[in-house]
Design an enzyme around this catalytic site. Structure first.
Site, short mmCIF file in Angstrom:
data_model
loop_
_atom_site.label_atom_id
_atom_site.label_comp_id
_atom_site.label_asym_id
_atom_site.label_seq_id
_atom_site.Cartn_x
_atom_site.Cartn_y
_atom_site.Cartn_z
N TYR A 149 -3.55 -4.30 -1.02
CA TYR A 149 -2.94 -4.14 -2.35
C TYR A 149 -3.94 -4.40 -3.48
CZ TYR A 149 1.41 -4.27 0.34
OH TYR A 149 2.43 -4.01 1.23
N ASP A 210 1.66 -12.22 8.58
CA ASP A 210 0.90 -11.78 9.77
C ASP A 210 -0.47 -12.43 9.84
OD1 ASP A 210 2.43 -9.16 10.97
OD2 ASP A 210 2.77 -9.44 8.84
N HIS A 449 -8.10 -0.95 4.77
CA HIS A 449 -6.71 -0.50 4.80
C HIS A 449 -6.07 -0.59 3.44
CE1 HIS A 449 -4.43 -4.48 4.85
NE2 HIS A 449 -5.68 -4.85 4.93
N TYR A 530 8.23 -1.86 -2.41
CA TYR A 530 8.52 -3.27 -2.73
C TYR A 530 7.30 -3.96 -3.31
CZ TYR A 530 6.13 -6.15 0.90
OH TYR A 530 5.21 -6.84 1.66
N ARG A 531 6.13 -3.30 -3.20
CA ARG A 531 4.87 -3.94 -3.53
C ARG A 531 3.83 -2.84 -3.42
NH1 ARG A 531 2.93 -8.61 0.68
NH2 ARG A 531 1.16 -9.47 -0.43
#
Ligand code: EUG
Length: 608
Positions: A149, A210, A449, A530-531
């Site tokens: 993000y 995670d 990623h 959501y984000r």
């Protein structure tokens, strides 16, 4: 940088550094690091730089004057200019705090001009007042591990990054009777877990995402997900201490009452609840947060089911919904694709397939068949909690329901090798922070990623629609992606991780194109994220447009009222301060430049 694993320096550990790995995980860190270094096909790329990249509206002389002033306040060792060529490398545990290590934009697009390290709320306040005086854009990070993000990167190029975590990493309290804690921004899930073990509080569990290296505050404010029954971190937080953009210090909830004894146990306090203003926002800098901890449930047991056909996804999701709402399925379920199950071994794609593009179906089938899950399209990871008879009651229901799907198979944990990823999920669902998740980044050289994270109802048709749109766009853009569903109580997050080689510009462009297309497709079907990543925030915000963009109008009014000079994290969540508006700062389809055309000059500002 050597490519030999023998000469890799050890990963920094707790408690030597607040951001370190617990020594119990050193071997895993060594393995992860070795695999990443092996996958580096180019030496770390250099971002050429000889002087700090300045934010628009700040002249070199203003910058230098402002920096010397804040150096007086914080001390020279707590102000770092970003004025040297940046080595664009690192990994999860040792990452830069000046930019996004896993940049999907150009490496040098979202960068800090300097990083400052406050040691207290009072120093954060001093930084905020200083930023107002100079109209200096600032961007707070807790630890900078918001990978997928944007990592540590600021949205406004040339911002001063405030690294809160380095010197504000105290666990201020762990209450063993109330099961609560109060932490500063530099406390990671690793650190909180280790502190609880060190105190011998075996009756207390934490919840962990995670990966455990992230800030408890940072993750909670970004509304991150964990995998015990306390996995909705925002839902179990209680009490914030916040420095507002104009320098006032506020405590929310019961913390507003001097001498309060319930700040961490009653989240609401009196009057309007302001906490939401400080989540995924740019309206304040959170310096303390309370969080509920979970009682040890007195036993736990992981289970894994494999589902043979891609078409099993929809009926499985239908079966999950009532069990999840009834709390027979007690934690955030992960339903993972066969591809991700193959990739989480940490091996590159080329170990399995040398052709171009994605793995063909027959290669996926061949490789997944070699793993403990056996031949399958989807894998369910879950956990039952409580003493054996309580667990068995729930596990029997789950087994009866799941095996209604033809060829559904429970995989007996006693047959699963100890080094299999299943046992990492077992740790995480039991609140033991781990370090395996990012192994699938090794799928490509220089693997990075970025996530597409839509929310949907827990319905088979929604799961199918989202997977279909992602796979179609994957094909069109030629990207590698791994979908996994995280099933909450009444909704699920689909997390589609795109993995790309960050050193190949075309790979970054393809990832961005695919993400933008998926966001549009999803919105057209009624799904929102959501984000999201910094570079996608404008686009995602624009999909939340009901009633002529009423929500963004409200956000902008709040931003103007609380941050009249627009100094704090401009552009975060697509919320731009007045000084930036109408100048093309928004990114979106066909507009990947991160900067706009300047900011409204000084005259528009407010003297505090
Ligand atoms: C995951 C990743 C996320 C997220 C929630 C869950 C787990 C990945 C990168 O973002 O928001 C397997």
């Amino acid at each position: 940088m050597s490519s030999s694993s023998h000469s890799l320096p050890d990963t920094p550990t707790l408690p030597n550094t607040h951001s370190g790995i617990p020594t119990r995980l050193l071997d895993k860190a060594k393995r992860a690091k070795t695999l990443i270094w092996q996958g580096r096909k180019v030496a770390a790329s250099q971002i050429p730089r000889t002087e700090p990249t300045l934010p628009q509206g700040i002249s070199r002389s203003t910058f230098n004057k402002a920096i010397s002033e804040i150096t007086q306040t914080l001390g020279a060792e707590n102000v770092e200019l970003n004025d040297k060529p940046a080595v664009d490398n690192g990994w999860y545990m040792e990452h830069p705090n000046t930019h996004d290590m896993m940049h999907v934009t150009d490496a040098d697009a979202l960068v800090a001009s300097a990083v400052v390290y406050p040691s207290s709320t009072a120093e954060v306040q001093a930084i905020v007042l200083w930023a107002n005086k100079h109209r200096m854009p600032i961007f707070p990070i807790s630890m900078g591990r918001n990978l997928g993000y944007g990592g540590a990167a600021p949205r406004v190029r040339g911002s001063i990054v405030i690294d809160l975590g380095k010197r504000m990493s105290q666990i201020l309290s762990i209450d063993p009777d109330d099961y609560t804690c109060l932490v500063e921004p530099g406390v990671s899930f690793y650190a909180l877990y280790e502190a609880i073990q060190a105190k011998g509080y075996t009756h207390i569990w934490i919840d962990t995402p995670d990966l455990g290296g992230g800030s408890v505050i940072g993750n909670t404010l970004d509304r991150g997900v964990g995998y015990t029954p306390y996995g909705d971190h925002w839902a179990v937080h209680s009490g914030l201490e916040v420095v507002l953009p104009t320098g006032e210090i506020v405590r929310t909830g019961m913390g507003a009452l001097p001498g309060s004894n319930t700040w961490q146990s009653f989240p609401y306090g009196f009057g309007p609840i302001q906490d939401g203003l400080f989540s995924q926002s740019n309206l304040g800098i959170v310096t303390k947060m309370g969080l509920a901890l979970m009682p040890n449930p007195g036993g736990h047991e992981s289970f894994m089911y494999a589902f043979a056909s891609p078409a099993d996804l929809a009926p499985l999701i239908e079966i999950i919904r009532p069990l999840r709402i009834a709390n027979i399925l007690e934690n955030v379920a992960q339903v993972r694709s066969a591809e991700q199950t193959i990739a989480v071994q940490g091996r590159p794609k080329t170990d399995f397939y040398s052709g171009p593009g994605m793995l063909p179906d027959e290669v996926v089938a061949r490789e997944v068949a070699k793993l403990p899950c056996g031949p399958c399209a989807w894998v369910y990871y879950g956990m039952a909690y409580g003493p054996p008879h309580i667990r068995q009651y729930k596990l029997d229901i789950i087994h009866r329901e799941f095996t209604q799907i033809p060829n559904a198979r429970r995989v007996d944990p006693s047959t699963i090798p100890r080094d299999n990823y299943f046992w990492s999920r077992n740790n995480i669902a039991a609140g033991v922070p781990d370090l395996e998740e990012l192994l699938w980044c090794n799928w490509t050289p220089n693997g990075s990623h970025v996530a597409f994270s839509p929310v949907s109802p827990i319905r088979g048709r929604d799961a199918e629609a989202l997977v279909k749109l992602a796979r179609e766009r994957r094909q069109e853009y030629g990207v590698e992606m791994f979908p996994a569903f995280c099933v909450g109580l009444r909704e699920m997050h689909l997390i589609v991780e795109i993995v790309f080689d960050k050193t190949i510009p075309e790979a970054r462009t393809a990832a961005m194109g695919c993400l933008r297309a998926m966001i549009e497709d999803a919105a057209a079907l009624g799904y929102g994220e959501y984000r999201t990543h910094l570079a996608l925030m404008d686009q995602v915000a624009s999909t939340y447009s009901w009633n002529d963009g009423a929500l963004m109008k409200l956000n902008e009014r709040l931003k103007d009222a609380l941050d009249p000079n627009g100094i704090l994290a401009a552009g975060k969540s697509g919320i731009w301060p007045k000084r930036y508006r109408g100048r093309g700062w928004e990114m979106g389809v066909g507009k990947e430049g991160v900067e706009g055309d300047g900011v409204e000059p000084e005259a528009g500002g407010v003297r505090l």
